[in-house]
Scaffold this motif. Structure first.
Motif, short mmCIF file in Angstrom:
data_model
loop_
_atom_site.label_atom_id
_atom_site.label_comp_id
_atom_site.label_asym_id
_atom_site.label_seq_id
_atom_site.Cartn_x
_atom_site.Cartn_y
_atom_site.Cartn_z
N ALA A 147 -29.05 23.41 4.03
CA ALA A 147 -29.81 23.95 5.17
C ALA A 147 -28.66 24.15 6.30
O ALA A 147 -29.01 25.00 7.03
N THR A 148 -27.61 23.63 6.05
CA THR A 148 -26.59 23.93 7.10
C THR A 148 -26.29 25.56 7.39
O THR A 148 -26.31 25.91 8.30
N GLU A 149 -25.96 26.16 6.15
CA GLU A 149 -25.69 27.54 6.16
C GLU A 149 -27.11 28.30 6.63
O GLU A 149 -27.01 29.17 7.28
N SER A 178 -37.90 26.69 11.59
CA SER A 178 -38.43 25.34 11.12
C SER A 178 -37.67 24.83 10.18
O SER A 178 -37.47 25.35 9.03
N ASP A 179 -36.79 23.70 10.70
CA ASP A 179 -35.90 22.96 9.48
C ASP A 179 -36.88 21.99 9.04
O ASP A 179 -37.41 20.93 9.56
N GLU A 180 -37.04 21.90 7.58
CA GLU A 180 -38.07 21.05 6.91
C GLU A 180 -37.36 20.20 6.05
O GLU A 180 -37.98 20.16 4.73
N VAL A 181 -36.19 19.92 6.25
CA VAL A 181 -35.23 19.35 5.05
C VAL A 181 -35.85 18.07 4.68
O VAL A 181 -35.40 17.71 3.47
N TYR A 182 -36.47 17.43 5.34
CA TYR A 182 -37.10 15.94 5.07
C TYR A 182 -38.58 16.14 4.59
O TYR A 182 -39.28 15.02 4.58
N GLU A 183 -38.96 17.19 4.19
CA GLU A 183 -40.37 17.40 3.68
C GLU A 183 -40.62 16.40 2.69
O GLU A 183 -41.92 16.14 2.55
N GLY A 242 -35.32 25.02 3.92
CA GLY A 242 -35.64 23.63 2.89
C GLY A 242 -34.24 23.47 2.38
O GLY A 242 -33.31 24.39 2.42
N SER A 243 -33.99 22.51 1.87
CA SER A 243 -32.77 21.86 1.09
C SER A 243 -33.06 20.74 0.00
O SER A 243 -34.12 20.26 0.20
N ALA A 244 -32.36 20.95 -0.98
CA ALA A 244 -32.54 20.16 -2.15
C ALA A 244 -31.72 18.65 -1.97
O ALA A 244 -32.12 17.83 -2.39
N GLY A 245 -30.88 18.52 -0.87
CA GLY A 245 -30.26 17.42 -0.42
C GLY A 245 -31.07 16.06 -0.57
O GLY A 245 -30.73 15.18 -1.24
N LYS A 246 -31.82 16.21 0.15
CA LYS A 246 -32.76 14.90 0.66
C LYS A 246 -33.77 14.94 -0.27
O LYS A 246 -33.99 13.59 -0.89
N SER A 247 -34.56 15.90 -0.77
CA SER A 247 -35.64 15.76 -1.78
C SER A 247 -35.20 15.11 -3.01
O SER A 247 -35.92 14.44 -3.61
N1 PMP Z 1 -31.12 19.58 8.97
C1 PMP Z 1 -31.35 18.54 9.33
C2 PMP Z 1 -32.26 17.93 10.46
C3 PMP Z 1 -30.54 17.46 8.60
O1 PMP Z 1 -30.64 16.33 9.06
C4 PMP Z 1 -29.53 17.69 7.89
C5 PMP Z 1 -28.62 16.67 7.17
N2 PMP Z 1 -28.45 15.86 7.64
C6 PMP Z 1 -29.31 19.26 7.65
C7 PMP Z 1 -30.06 20.23 8.16
C8 PMP Z 1 -28.39 19.89 6.58
O2 PMP Z 1 -28.75 19.67 5.47
P1 PMP Z 1 -28.13 20.33 4.03
O3 PMP Z 1 -27.08 18.97 3.82
O4 PMP Z 1 -28.87 20.75 3.21
O5 PMP Z 1 -26.84 21.33 4.69
#
Ligand code: PMP
Length: 410
Positions: A114-116, A215-220, A247-252
């Motif tokens: 999600a960072t990129e 809309s940053d939904e990485v905690y979905e 979205g991101s796979a990291g947390k899911s």
């Molecule tokens: N957005 C939020 C709100 C986050 O908390 C984080 C990770 N801590 C990110 C984005 C970054 O996600 P990713 O590790 O997929 O780059």
């Protein structure tokens, strides 16, 4: 006499509270500093939000298979927007969970976490001199990238005890220079999950202002309260005209080091984000795309199992912190409990966090790191007294942290 404008690196660092004016150098992020301090003091790191336990074995096996056999993609460049089967898996996931239809061909873009996605989106839509609105506290990269774009980050409050977005304040903050509204739901660090009504209001305000919503939904998939109910912004009528979702796979999937993310939205907006993204990395992580595509198609019960473990961790940590005398805000989603330190100290949370890690060996993040300097300088603002503790840790680790904190507080 005209002087050289502030260089981009310094703007970016200052935007995320990581510019050290005394030495004119960049500090590591608050997460890295807290992790390092916890390690130095032989402590427990409840600062950075990464799980103790790696994601499911079948998912990791899939990535390994892709790297070392001919089963998946090769180890060479992948297509810039992501492999077609990865984009199809994201589209299928959005349909399954939210009933949102996306054309995988041009409405889904793979990113390096999600960072990129955040960086490419803000750089795509926030012209220099414009204003970007975010709810405060905000994820630190928003401040860094808005500043890098030459835009000004302005904030709208999310405050205890409910941490609801202040929609009236958002409306009042809009000016003719507003280029973007940044939404993060489920929210880091408060755990607030924006309701459909709140999202509808935000979409309406953005549409009227001609602004783009990110809309940053990485905690979905880290929903801990079933009643809260997360909606992607793209399920809101009219949102496709103004919003992109990240979205991101990291947390899911508990694989925060993999950095597999994605942007979804209308073909027009996704194409515009691509204008930046294809020159920030072009492509990454083919093997990880291969594994995550399988997980998005079928999580094999992992999401529910992870939520149950997180819920138990949240309850354990929240009870321990409350027992130790802190006022605790139990979240509906995410990895973090916020606690007000004013029950146990007259100090700010930043001062208390520094002592907590060196004396008791427990690392936590002061929420003031995720605010504007003007908020940090306001002793009346409650955000200066909130500490963020991560509970995505083994339960014996959480119990140990609580024991240290209680012993230290006496
Ligand atoms: N957005 C939020 C709100 C986050 O908390 C984080 C990770 N801590 C990110 C984005 C970054 O996600 P990713 O590790 O997929 O780059």
């Amino acid at each position: 006499m005209c002087s050289m404008p502030t260089p981009p690196w310094a703007r970016s660092a200052a935007g995320a509270n990581t510019y050290d004016a005394a030495t004119a150098t960049v500090l590591p992020t608050i997460y890295e500093r807290t992790t390092a301090a916890a390690m130095t003091h032989g402590g427990i790191n409840l600062g950075q939000g990464f799980p103790d336990a790696d994601g499911p074995q079948w998912l990791r096996d899939a990535a390994a298979e892709a790297i070392s056999t001919d089963a998946g993609p090769t180890n060479q460049y992948s297509p810039g927007p992501g492999f077609p089967w990865f984009r199809e898996a994201v589209a299928a996931h959005q349909r399954r969970f939210y009933g949102v239809e996306l054309d995988p061909q041009d409405q889904v873009l793979h990113t390096t976490g999600a960072t990129e996605a955040i960086a490419a989106t803000i750089l795509a839509f926030a012209p220099a001199g414009s204003e970007v609105l975010a709810f405060e506290p905000f994820y630190d990269s928003y401040g860094a990238i808005a500043a890098l774009a030459g835009a000004e980050l302005k904030t709208v409050p999310l405050r205890a005890p409910e941490f609801r977005p202040d929609i009236a304040a958002l409306e009042a903050a809009v000016t003719e220079r507003t280029s973007m509204i940044l939404v993060n739901s489920p929210h880091n660090p408060t755990g607030a999950v924006f309701t459909r009504e709140e999202l509808e209001a935000i979409v309406g305000i953005a549409a009227a202002a001609g602004a783009v919503v990110m809309s940053d939904e990485v905690y979905e998939h880290l929903m801990l309260d079933d009643a809260a109910g997360h909606s992607t912004i793209l399920s809101i009528p009219g949102a496709d005209q103004v919003a992109v979702a990240i979205g991101s796979a990291g947390k899911s999937f508990s694989v925060t080091g993999w950095k597999v993310g994605w942007v979804t939205g209308s073909a027009r907006l996704v194409n515009q984000v691509r204008g930046v993204k294809q020159f920030t990395t072009f492509c990454t992580g083919g093997a990880y795309q291969y594994a995550v595509a399988q997980g998005l198609q079928d999580d094999r019960g992992f999401f529910a199992q992870n939520q149950a473990e997180l819920r138990a961790g949240r309850d354990l940590l929240a009870a321990g912190l409350a027992e130790a005398g802190l006022r605790v805000f139990s979240p509906d989603a995410g990895y973090f409990v916020l606690a007000d330190v004013r029950g146990v100290t007259p100090k700010t949370a930043a001062e208390f966090a520094a002592e907590l890690v060196s004396a008791a060996g427990v690392g936590a993040i002061p929420v003031s790191s995720l605010t504007l300097p003007s908020t940090q300088h306001n002793p009346e603002d409650e955000l200066n007294y909130l500490l963020r503790f991560a509970f995505c840790k083994r339960h014996d680790v959480l119990a140990d942290a609580i024991g240290r904190l209680s012993d230290w507080l006496g």
